[in-house]
Enzyme design. Structure first.
Site, PDB file in Angstrom:
ATOM      1  N   ASP A  82      -6.360   8.630  -0.341  1.00 51.38           N
ATOM      2  CA  ASP A  82      -5.901   7.555   0.536  1.00 51.38           C
ATOM      3  C   ASP A  82      -4.709   8.074   1.326  1.00 51.38           C
ATOM      4  OD1 ASP A  82      -7.812   5.824  -0.429  1.00 51.38           O
ATOM      5  OD2 ASP A  82      -6.455   4.746  -1.757  1.00 51.38           O
ATOM      6  N   GLU A 141       0.822  -1.210   0.000  1.00 50.28           N
ATOM      7  CA  GLU A 141       0.000   0.000   0.000  1.00 50.28           C
ATOM      8  C   GLU A 141       0.859   1.264   0.000  1.00 50.28           C
ATOM      9  OE1 GLU A 141      -3.282   0.364  -0.428  1.00 50.28           O
ATOM     10  OE2 GLU A 141      -3.490  -1.800  -0.630  1.00 50.28           O
TER      11      GLU A 141
END
Length: 148
Positions: free
Chosen positions: A71, A54
């Protein structure tokens, strides 16, 4: 002269967020102490692998998405559903400012990630985990890190 003094003062007031990029083993220790190992059935290896894919362990990672959301942080937690920027329509299920997810202190990010796993379909929330970690032998992610 007055302008130079004002500029110097402004320079002192601006805070620069330096990225903190953790090592795999440092994160393994932090995650282990935070109770992530086997949280909701997901081994420590799952968490370390997911954080790598991620954010590459970067606490200040941010990705702006086409829907206008962002994000944030080491777990790439989305602003629309999980944290608060400034917009009132955001859901903020983690009851945290998005800016709190991009600090060296991972407490809020870990609490929010646990909430995501608990309230959604486990770790399927994270595309990096689904693509690179799900169903794989993840024991190597904590190897040599002095965690059980």
């Amino acid at each position: 002269m007055k302008a130079a003094g004002t500029l110097a003062l402004m320079g002192c007031l601006i805070t620069v967020v330096e990225p903190k990029i953790y090592t795999r083993c440092k994160l393994a220790k932090i995650f282990s102490r935070a109770g992530l190992d086997n949280y909701r059935g997901f081994s420590l290896g799952n968490w370390i692998c997911m954080a790598y894919y991620e954010s590459h362990y970067n606490t200040t990672a941010q990705t702006d998405l086409q829907d206008g959301s962002t994000d944030y942080g080491i777990f790439k937690i989305n602003s629309y559903t999980w944290c608060r920027r400034a917009k009132l329509q955001e859901k903020n299920h983690c009851h945290v400012a998005c800016s709190d997810l991009i600090t060296d202190d991972l407490t809020d990010a870990i609490i929010c990630a646990k909430k995501i796993v608990k309230e959604t379909d486990g770790m399927n929330y994270w595309q990096g985990w689904k693509k690179h970690c799900e169903g794989k032998d993840l024991s190597g992610w904590k190897k040599g890190c002095e965690v059980s």
